[in-house]
Design a protein around this motif. Structure first.
Motif, PDB file in Angstrom:
ATOM      1  N   LEU A  54       0.827  -1.204   0.000  1.00  0.00           N
ATOM      2  CA  LEU A  54       0.000   0.000   0.000  1.00  0.00           C
ATOM      3  C   LEU A  54       0.866   1.260   0.000  1.00  0.00           C
ATOM      4  O   LEU A  54       0.648   2.185  -0.791  1.00  0.00           O
ATOM      5  N   PHE A  55       1.855   1.298   0.884  1.00  0.00           N
ATOM      6  CA  PHE A  55       2.718   2.481   0.956  1.00  0.00           C
ATOM      7  C   PHE A  55       3.595   2.600  -0.282  1.00  0.00           C
ATOM      8  O   PHE A  55       3.883   3.722  -0.730  1.00  0.00           O
ATOM      9  N   ASN A  56       4.021   1.487  -0.836  1.00  0.00           N
ATOM     10  CA  ASN A  56       4.810   1.571  -2.056  1.00  0.00           C
ATOM     11  C   ASN A  56       3.984   2.177  -3.188  1.00  0.00           C
ATOM     12  O   ASN A  56       4.472   3.031  -3.936  1.00  0.00           O
ATOM     13  N   THR A  57       2.730   1.755  -3.313  1.00  0.00           N
ATOM     14  CA  THR A  57       1.875   2.259  -4.388  1.00  0.00           C
ATOM     15  C   THR A  57       1.457   3.701  -4.157  1.00  0.00           C
ATOM     16  O   THR A  57       1.569   4.544  -5.060  1.00  0.00           O
ATOM     17  N   ASN A  58       0.971   3.994  -2.957  1.00  0.00           N
ATOM     18  CA  ASN A  58       0.381   5.309  -2.690  1.00  0.00           C
ATOM     19  C   ASN A  58       1.397   6.375  -2.327  1.00  0.00           C
ATOM     20  O   ASN A  58       1.079   7.570  -2.399  1.00  0.00           O
ATOM     21  N   PHE A  59       2.600   5.969  -1.927  1.00  0.00           N
ATOM     22  CA  PHE A  59       3.562   6.962  -1.450  1.00  0.00           C
ATOM     23  C   PHE A  59       4.946   6.827  -2.086  1.00  0.00           C
ATOM     24  O   PHE A  59       5.403   7.723  -2.787  1.00  0.00           O
ATOM     25  N   PHE A  60       5.629   5.707  -1.871  1.00  0.00           N
ATOM     26  CA  PHE A  60       7.021   5.599  -2.316  1.00  0.00           C
ATOM     27  C   PHE A  60       7.142   5.655  -3.838  1.00  0.00           C
ATOM     28  O   PHE A  60       8.057   6.309  -4.367  1.00  0.00           O
ATOM     29  N   ALA A  61       6.262   4.973  -4.560  1.00  0.00           N
ATOM     30  CA  ALA A  61       6.336   5.007  -6.018  1.00  0.00           C
ATOM     31  C   ALA A  61       6.060   6.405  -6.557  1.00  0.00           C
ATOM     32  O   ALA A  61       6.653   6.826  -7.561  1.00  0.00           O
TER      33      ALA A  61
END
Length: 282
Positions: A102-109
């Motif tokens: 979730l954080f990779n998709t919504n934030f880190f990416a």
């Protein structure tokens, strides 16, 4: 004629923004995992539209999307980070692998895409980065703690970025949608596989059911897309653009409550200061 790169352009708000930008005569790179879902836009606007594969979990595809946009249109003026998804779970029920994704998709990416386009925008001394957040970033919603946190992190990153790049002619904008009639509440909405019995009494308020996607959300993604594009090209754009009557009402209530609490406790809060300047310098 400006050049736009829009992630998640195959459906929902991303497609609404893409359609509105193309209708205004802009060049648009339509970034999506399923390019077949944007074929109609490429056919309707062969000189303006470019379909580019983008998977936020694939670093090479991020690089490709930016390069392909620049090579086709000669630059990149507007980046719209729209792709993302939700996750229904209490904090305790949340699963580590789902939180990370979730954080990779919504934030880190999103951060990776931003870092990749900034050199182009710096060289142009112009550009706009639009990050699509959520009303969930304004107030944490029951059973959406990690989703709200991912969007709140994105908003603070955007605020900091604005301060860092304003002198380079680059601007930012945050879009905060409320409940939109899209696939967000359907297959795109993930849910925890861990169910703890102590949360069963509030489960109907957050767990995903067949009724989750009731198709009665107030926001029309096509109309919302037009609102976003009009705000962007209008010149006097806000730092935060709320979308939908439900979002306006929820944000007003949350911010008014926060301000009231701040004022109520302000006299207590300032007691944390040193008593005088001499002690402050020790």
């Amino acid at each position: 004629m400006a050049t736009w790169l829009i992630t998640g352009a195959s459906s929902g708000l991303g497609r609404g923004i893409a359609e509105a930008a193309l209708a205004r005569g802009e060049n648009v790179a339509l970034a999506a995992r399923d390019l077949g879902r944007v074929d109609d836009l490429v056919s309707d606007y062969p000189n303006q539209a470019l379909a580019v594969y983008l998977d936020l979990g694939d670093l090479a595809s991020i690089e490709y999307a930016v390069i392909a946009t620049r090579e086709r249109f000669g630059g990149l003026d507007v980046l719209v980070n729209n792709a993302g998804h939700g996750y229904r779970a209490t904090v305790e029920e949340s699963e580590r692998e789902r939180i990370d994704e979730l954080f990779n998709t919504n934030f880190f990416a999103v951060g990776r895409i931003i870092r990749r386009v900034l050199p182009t925008m710096r060289s142009q001394r112009s550009g706009l980065i639009v990050n699509v957040s959520s009303i969930g970033a304004v107030r944490g919603a029951l059973g959406n703690g990690y989703y709200s946190a991912s969007k709140a992190a994105l908003e603070l990153l955007t605020e900091a970025l604005e301060k860092e790049v304003a002198h380079l002619g680059i601007e930012t904008m945050i879009v905060e949608p409320g409940a939109m009639r899209t696939g967000f509440f359907g297959d795109a909405l993930l849910e925890t596989r861990r169910h703890i019995a102590d949360y069963d009494e509030i489960a109907d308020r957050y767990r995903k059911t067949e009724a989750t996607d009731s198709h009665d959300q107030p926001i029309d993604p096509k109309a919302a897309g037009r609102v976003v594009v009009e705000a962007i090209v209008g010149g006097n754009r806000p730092q935060r653009l709320l979308l939908g009557s439900d979002c306006v009402a929820a944000a007003r209530a949350a911010l008014e409550a926060r301000l009231a609490e701040l004022n109520e406790w302000a006299d207590v809060s300032v007691r944390a200061d040193f008593d005088n300047d001499d002690e402050r310098c020790e």
